[in-house]
Design a protein around this motif. Structure first.
Motif, PDB file in Angstrom:
ATOM      1  N   VAL A 164      31.929  12.790 -39.015  1.00 55.86           N
ATOM      2  CA  VAL A 164      32.439  11.342 -38.101  1.00 55.86           C
ATOM      3  C   VAL A 164      31.596  11.177 -37.152  1.00 55.86           C
ATOM      4  N   LEU A 165      31.593  11.919 -36.326  1.00 56.22           N
ATOM      5  CA  LEU A 165      31.534  12.067 -35.056  1.00 56.22           C
ATOM      6  C   LEU A 165      29.999  11.869 -34.713  1.00 56.22           C
ATOM      7  N   ASP A 166      28.958  12.963 -35.101  1.00 57.43           N
ATOM      8  CA  ASP A 166      27.962  12.674 -35.212  1.00 57.43           C
ATOM      9  C   ASP A 166      26.383  11.708 -35.248  1.00 57.43           C
ATOM     10  N   GLY A 167      27.473  11.007 -34.812  1.00 52.41           N
ATOM     11  CA  GLY A 167      26.542   9.627 -34.150  1.00 52.41           C
ATOM     12  C   GLY A 167      25.675   8.870 -35.475  1.00 52.41           C
ATOM     13  N   ALA A 168      24.138   8.731 -35.548  1.00 53.76           N
ATOM     14  CA  ALA A 168      23.191   7.857 -36.634  1.00 53.76           C
ATOM     15  C   ALA A 168      23.092   8.950 -37.620  1.00 53.76           C
ATOM     16  N   GLN A 169      23.530  10.241 -37.520  1.00 59.09           N
ATOM     17  CA  GLN A 169      23.943  11.141 -38.978  1.00 59.09           C
ATOM     18  C   GLN A 169      24.839  10.866 -39.470  1.00 59.09           C
ATOM     19  N   ALA A 170      26.232  10.059 -38.827  1.00 56.48           N
ATOM     20  CA  ALA A 170      27.249  10.138 -39.839  1.00 56.48           C
ATOM     21  C   ALA A 170      27.493   9.668 -40.705  1.00 56.48           C
ATOM     22  N   ASN A 171      27.597  10.752 -42.184  1.00 55.47           N
ATOM     23  CA  ASN A 171      28.054   9.338 -43.326  1.00 55.47           C
ATOM     24  C   ASN A 171      26.210   9.957 -43.979  1.00 55.47           C
ATOM     25  N   GLN A 172      25.740  10.501 -43.361  1.00 53.64           N
ATOM     26  CA  GLN A 172      24.077  10.566 -43.925  1.00 53.64           C
ATOM     27  C   GLN A 172      23.549  11.243 -45.550  1.00 53.64           C
TER      28      GLN A 172
END
Length: 154
Positions: A127-135
């Protein structure tokens, strides 16, 4: 792992394209059948189908935490709270066999994922993966049609 907890297996050691997949379906099924249309006639052919389904795999969110022993993943929700959708696919085949003495030519057309559903198989759970979170990182392949021929002889 503790009493009453679900059993969860990672697909591998945690690295690579399948490192974040957890194998944990509680149910699955497969129904298959084949029907011979007019097998006694010269124009007869076979038709077959397969309906397969399974429960979606778990996909719990996490964060990375650094500590004295290195970096670890901290899960943010219960293991059963986040699941991908159930995966249900329909595949089919139609084939015609031609015989000439001891030689057989089998022509076939196969269709996979005939409903053309684009199920999510994997997503970025950090969830702290910036724009990649939940992608979404992996989807089921789209409808595929294959035409083939098999030659059998003695």
């Amino acid at each position: 792992n503790y009493d009453g907890a679900p059993v969860v297996f990672g697909s591998n050691s945690g690295a690579g394209a399948k490192g974040g997949v957890y194998l944990n379906s509680k149910w699955s099924y497969s129904l298959s059948g084949l029907y011979q249309v007019a097998p006694e006639r010269l124009w007869g052919f076979n038709i077959a189908g397969s309906l397969n389904g399974r429960q979606g795999y778990i996909s719990p969110p996490y964060i990375r935490k650094s500590g004295g022993t290195g970096t670890r993943r901290v899960q943010l929700a219960g293991i059963e709270e986040f699941r991908n959708d159930d995966v249900i696919t329909l595949d089919a085949r139609i084939e015609k066999s031609f015989h000439l003495g001891e030689t057989e030519l089998l022509l076939g057309i196969d269709g996979f994922n005939l409903a053309n559903k684009s199920y999510i198989l994997q997503r970025d759970r950090n969830v702290l993966d910036g724009a990649q979170a939940n992608q979404v990182t992996e989807r089921l392949s789209p409808r595929v049609v294959r035409v083939g021929a098999t030659l059998r002889f003695r």
